[in-house]
Motif scaffolding. Sequence first.
Motif, PDB file in Angstrom:
ATOM      1  N   SER A  70      35.321  38.222  47.809  1.00  0.00           N
ATOM      2  CA  SER A  70      36.452  38.120  46.891  1.00  0.00           C
ATOM      3  C   SER A  70      36.085  38.776  45.569  1.00  0.00           C
ATOM      4  O   SER A  70      34.919  38.806  45.172  1.00  0.00           O
ATOM      5  CB  SER A  70      36.840  36.656  46.656  1.00  0.00           C
ATOM      6  OG  SER A  70      35.814  35.957  45.967  1.00  0.00           O
TER       7      SER A  70
ATOM      8  N   PHE B 132      40.977  39.279  48.179  1.00  0.00           N
ATOM      9  CA  PHE B 132      40.119  38.819  49.257  1.00  0.00           C
ATOM     10  C   PHE B 132      39.972  39.920  50.307  1.00  0.00           C
ATOM     11  O   PHE B 132      40.830  40.799  50.424  1.00  0.00           O
ATOM     12  CB  PHE B 132      40.690  37.549  49.901  1.00  0.00           C
ATOM     13  CG  PHE B 132      40.644  36.350  49.014  1.00  0.00           C
ATOM     14  CD1 PHE B 132      39.513  35.550  48.958  1.00  0.00           C
ATOM     15  CD2 PHE B 132      41.727  36.023  48.216  1.00  0.00           C
ATOM     16  CE1 PHE B 132      39.456  34.449  48.123  1.00  0.00           C
ATOM     17  CE2 PHE B 132      41.691  34.919  47.380  1.00  0.00           C
ATOM     18  CZ  PHE B 132      40.548  34.127  47.328  1.00  0.00           C
TER      19      PHE B 132
ATOM     20  N   SER C 241      45.911  39.662  48.328  1.00  0.00           N
ATOM     21  CA  SER C 241      45.696  39.561  46.880  1.00  0.00           C
ATOM     22  C   SER C 241      46.925  38.979  46.198  1.00  0.00           C
ATOM     23  O   SER C 241      48.006  38.915  46.772  1.00  0.00           O
ATOM     24  CB  SER C 241      45.380  40.936  46.286  1.00  0.00           C
ATOM     25  OG  SER C 241      46.509  41.792  46.400  1.00  0.00           O
TER      26      SER C 241
END
Length: 248
Positions: A154, A180, A195
């Motif tokens: 992330s 991510f 995202s």
Amino acid sequence: MKHATLAAVCAFGCATLAPVAFALPINDDFAVDIDLAAVSDYRSRGISQTQGDPALQADIMLSHASGLYLGAWTSNVDFGFASKTRQEVDYYGGWAWQMAEQVNLDLGYIKYSYPKESQYNLSELYAILAVQGFKLAAYYSTDSSTQYGKDQDSLYTWVGYQTELPLQVGLELRYGRVDFKDPSYWSQSGQSRDSYREWEARFTRDFLGLTWRLSYLDTNLSQAECASSYGFDDVCSATVVAGVSKHF
């Protein structure tokens, strides 16, 4: 921040971890900072960590004249779904380098931990560059927990600006993006994305020896996308958060 299996991240305050000028000196080289705070909602990167309920928070940091620092931050949390943890404890350390009069670089590491629910634990490396009131920051993790399991990459990046308005009112602005590796949010139509974006405008004012603050926060997650990842559809929506803190 809860993400799928309830991985968490620090609040906006953790984005400014560098030693400050108001530390209590121990000797010529070491100083201690202590902050106690109460907020109407613990929001981290736009997401409520307390189901919209208030939180009590504390931070202690030991800093060295070289710019090195170590600290710990804690807050109550409520993730719902019979989660046993009621506390977040973050340990951090880093180095703050004053490159020029109004240019600072902060590099560090944070370990997020949750008593009784260690599967939520994760860590991040971060870098924050501050130039004349403007800030650019990045937080990177390789062990976030999602429905795909551990070791999910992330990246959280944000830009911000801090200034002082008339009547000694401080203004802090932030616009961030959370990414991510894998799709993590689903709409009602079944479309996915990896995202989301979040933003905050915060006003602060020192009065009676305390720092008072009022923030407006929001994300671009829909209710369905919010519920698909966090289990609730009301923890990602726009809100106003009030807070008060005392610095020692």
